[in-house]
Design a protein around this motif. Sequence first.
Motif, PDB file in Angstrom:
ATOM      1  N   ILE A 187     -23.038  13.671 -49.235  1.00 23.25           N
ATOM      2  CA  ILE A 187     -21.644  13.425 -48.868  1.00 23.25           C
ATOM      3  C   ILE A 187     -20.695  14.331 -49.642  1.00 23.25           C
ATOM      4  O   ILE A 187     -19.767  14.908 -49.077  1.00 23.25           O
ATOM      5  N   THR A 188     -20.919  14.470 -50.946  1.00 22.27           N
ATOM      6  CA  THR A 188     -19.982  15.237 -51.780  1.00 22.27           C
ATOM      7  C   THR A 188     -20.267  16.725 -51.796  1.00 22.27           C
ATOM      8  O   THR A 188     -19.407  17.527 -52.143  1.00 22.27           O
ATOM      9  N   GLY A 189     -21.493  17.119 -51.460  1.00 19.12           N
ATOM     10  CA  GLY A 189     -21.863  18.526 -51.506  1.00 19.12           C
ATOM     11  C   GLY A 189     -22.186  19.010 -52.905  1.00 19.12           C
ATOM     12  O   GLY A 189     -22.262  20.219 -53.142  1.00 19.12           O
ATOM     13  N   SER A 190     -22.395  18.086 -53.836  1.00 22.08           N
ATOM     14  CA  SER A 190     -22.669  18.492 -55.215  1.00 22.08           C
ATOM     15  C   SER A 190     -23.978  19.264 -55.327  1.00 22.08           C
ATOM     16  O   SER A 190     -24.111  20.128 -56.199  1.00 22.08           O
ATOM     17  N   ASP A 191     -24.917  18.989 -54.452  1.00 17.76           N
ATOM     18  CA  ASP A 191     -26.170  19.745 -54.470  1.00 17.76           C
ATOM     19  C   ASP A 191     -25.920  21.201 -54.082  1.00 17.76           C
ATOM     20  O   ASP A 191     -26.523  22.118 -54.645  1.00 17.76           O
TER      21      ASP A 191
END
Length: 118
Positions: free
Chosen positions: A7-11
């Motif tokens: 969801i956050t795109g932190s990866d």
Amino acid sequence: MSFWETITGSDLTRQWKVFEARAAALPADYPAAWEQIKGNLLPYAGFTGRNLMPIIDAALGLLEEASVDGQSVDEVLGDDIPGFCAALAGGAGARTYRDRWREQLNANVARKLGRLGG
């Protein structure tokens, strides 16, 4: 990859930092080519950009291998970096996000005009 990362795109942020660290280790003439590759590949990204991560990884790997082999950027990429990137993204006629948006807009307009004309 967890739901939160998705969801956050932190990866993607972590992966992008790894790409940038790898690119920083390239010889002197390669960073300019890396910047051009990034700029020319980004229009082919989907909404999140996840579809480009393997392609960007492969392009960076190609630059790394070429630098180890002592090849120049021109020997590896040629003088047409936008064409090289289009080929990486799926061919010279590869659809970009602009193409998809244009098709969607045209379909919406045609649908609205069909309702008004009918």
